[in-house]
Enzyme design. Structure first.
Site, short mmCIF file in Angstrom:
data_model
loop_
_atom_site.label_atom_id
_atom_site.label_comp_id
_atom_site.label_asym_id
_atom_site.label_seq_id
_atom_site.Cartn_x
_atom_site.Cartn_y
_atom_site.Cartn_z
N GLU A 225 22.36 40.70 37.58
CA GLU A 225 22.89 41.49 36.47
C GLU A 225 23.26 42.85 37.05
O GLU A 225 22.39 43.68 37.31
CB GLU A 225 21.85 41.62 35.36
CG GLU A 225 21.43 40.30 34.75
CD GLU A 225 22.59 39.51 34.16
OE1 GLU A 225 23.63 40.14 33.85
OE2 GLU A 225 22.47 38.30 34.00
N CYS A 259 24.08 50.21 32.07
CA CYS A 259 25.01 49.38 32.85
C CYS A 259 26.21 48.92 32.03
O CYS A 259 27.25 48.60 32.60
CB CYS A 259 24.28 48.18 33.45
SG CYS A 259 23.52 47.09 32.22
#
Length: 477
Positions: A225, A259
């Site tokens: 991720e 993110c």
């Protein structure tokens, strides 16, 4: 399952300890076999209860690690998603664990075929610093739901939160089920080189490549991720007030250290100044008392990242961008007020790397196809945001771009949808987790066939003859 903590690694771990922990967990996994439904549910309930027990300590630890982070914001962006994820796993486990019947070819109709979801074994989870609680414990909860054992490496940049995580884990799990490994980059490198059955890493693309390379030497599968530059496309003449408030929320939550934060905006050339004004108004509405000294605005994690962001701003200024600072900074507290970078260009450093802070470049287009082309010329982002009312324009963006996930007329909120997979594509990640997809990613689909008393295969065994020819000719028509 309390007690027996003598083998838990002290803080920090030594690289030589790691193989010993992995060997012990693997031996326990093979000896005990996969846990049943009720055991997994019980583990998740204990984890949830222990998190709630330490709620105040967790929020204080997050504030300490960041220098300043509102306990309310931490509760909203870390505790609530984490607790909801655990509840979702508990509620859906029975269904996910059920064997799935599969089709049997006509020639084998007396047999049966099915798939079971088998735990992979021992997983390595490497968590980042920006959401150090939820991005450590959501993957952990998913791994436990899938029946695995886990070695968890939280970030060394958030040591206070890591210590609380270690305390929580030690209180409810023996080290042969879950172990927390703390330490610096050297420990992290040794950790990613272990022959796990799967590694789940959350962090930067640069570090993710190193983790993938280390894992490849053991043929260890990975879920990465990562991040990247998540764009916002704004349809011409879209309502500026509502859009700007939602973009500001997504950009300024955790001071942009997210993110999936909007990384840059693509707006019609005629709307750039209107967007800038609306964004400034939206930011002031979110933080009416300013930024330095605000009880709600988060500091940049440390001086290194604060200086990195200022270098991006200075580079954009040097290259003739219109830089608008929305408030006063507090360098001593590494607090950076929001910054708009108008007339940004691809050559600027702020457009070359993931920003991870409250700096928002604004680029313009004349035709929507230019925005699509701009995105497609760059690595595929972890998230994409589209603001507009024209369905055909939205469909065009969805059809001709590739990204991890999408939120339409909002930001960040796809992450909060438990039944959606979360993951990137290309440089923004490999694989996905959350919800059912997380359970699937951390289990092995083990196909099983039980041969019946009679099946056509017996007619295709030696010695071959004319009957064999008849059958093979029939089956290869």
């Amino acid at each position: 399952m309390e007690g027996a903590m003598s083998d838990t690694v002290s803080t920090p771990a030594q690289p030589s300890d790691l193989s010993r922990i992995l060997d012990r967990q693997r031996a326990a996994f093979l000896n005990d076999g996969p846990p049943g439904l009720e055991q997994r549910r019980a583990d998740l309930r204990r984890l949830k209860a222990e998190i709630l027990k330490h709620k105040i300590e967790i929020l204080q630890a997050l504030n300490t690690d960041f220098g300043h982070r509102s306990v309310r914001e931490s509760a909203i962006v870390e505790l609530i998603p984490l607790l909801h994820s655990i509840t979702y796993l508990i509620r859906n486990l029975r269904h996910w664990m059920k064997p799935e019947r599969r089709h049997v070819a006509p020639y084998f109709q007396c047999g049966r075929a099915w798939v079971i979801r088998q735990p992979l074994g021992v997983l390595g989870i490497i968590a980042p610093w920006n959401y150090p609680l939820s991005l450590a414990l959501v993957p952990l909860a998913t791994a436990l739901a899938a029946g695995n054992r886990v070695m968890l490496k939280p970030s060394e940049l958030t040591p206070t939160t890591s210590a609380v995580i270690e305390k929580i884990i030690q209180a409810i799990f023996p080290p042969d089920q879950v172990s927390v490994v703390t330490g610096d980059a050297e420990v992290g490198a040794a950790f990613s080189a272990l022959p796990f059955d799967h590694i789940l890493f959350t962090g930067s693309t640069a570090v993710g490549k190193k983790v993938a390379a280390a894992a490849a030497r053991n043929l260890t599968p990975v879920t990465l991720e990562l991040g990247g530059k998540s764009p916002v496309i704004i349809e011409p003449a879209f309502s500026m007030k509502d859009m700007a408030e939602r973009v500001a929320y997504g950009k300024l939550t955790n001071a942009g250290q997210t993110c999936i934060a909007p990384d840059y905006v693509l707006v019609h050339k005629a709307d750039q100044d209107a967007f800038a004004a609306a964004f400034q108004a939206a930011a002031k509405k979110l933080y009416p008392h300013g930024y330095a000294g605000s009880p709600d605005y988060t500091a940049i994690l440390n001086q290194h990242h604060y200086e990195r962001l200022n270098r991006l701003i200075q580079d954009a200024t040097t290259l003739k961008a219109r830089v608008i600072r929305l408030g006063d900074d507090s360098p001593a507290d590494h607090l950076l007020a929001p910054v708009l970078v108008l007339d940004a260009t691809p050559e600027m450093a702020v457009m070359q790397e993931e920003i991870f802070g409250p700096v928002l470049p604004v680029l313009t287009y004349w035709h929507p196809d230019e925005a699509i082309a701009f995105i497609n010329e760059r690595p595929r982002p972890l998230a994409l945001y589209y603001f507009g009312k024209k369905r055909h324009e939205l469909n065009r963006v969805l059809k001709y771009t590739v990204s991890g996930n999408v939120t339409v007329n909002g930001t960040l909120l796809h992450y909060a949808q438990e039944d959606l997979p979360f993951g990137g594509v290309g440089e923004s990640g490999i694989g996905a987790y959350h919800g059912k997809e997380g359970f699937m990613a951390l289990t092995h689909p083990r196909g099983i066939y039980k041969q019946g008393r009679f099946n056509a295969a017996t007619l295709l065994q030696p010695p071959f003859g004319k009957l064999t020819d008849i059958i093979t000719n029939f089956m290869t028509r």
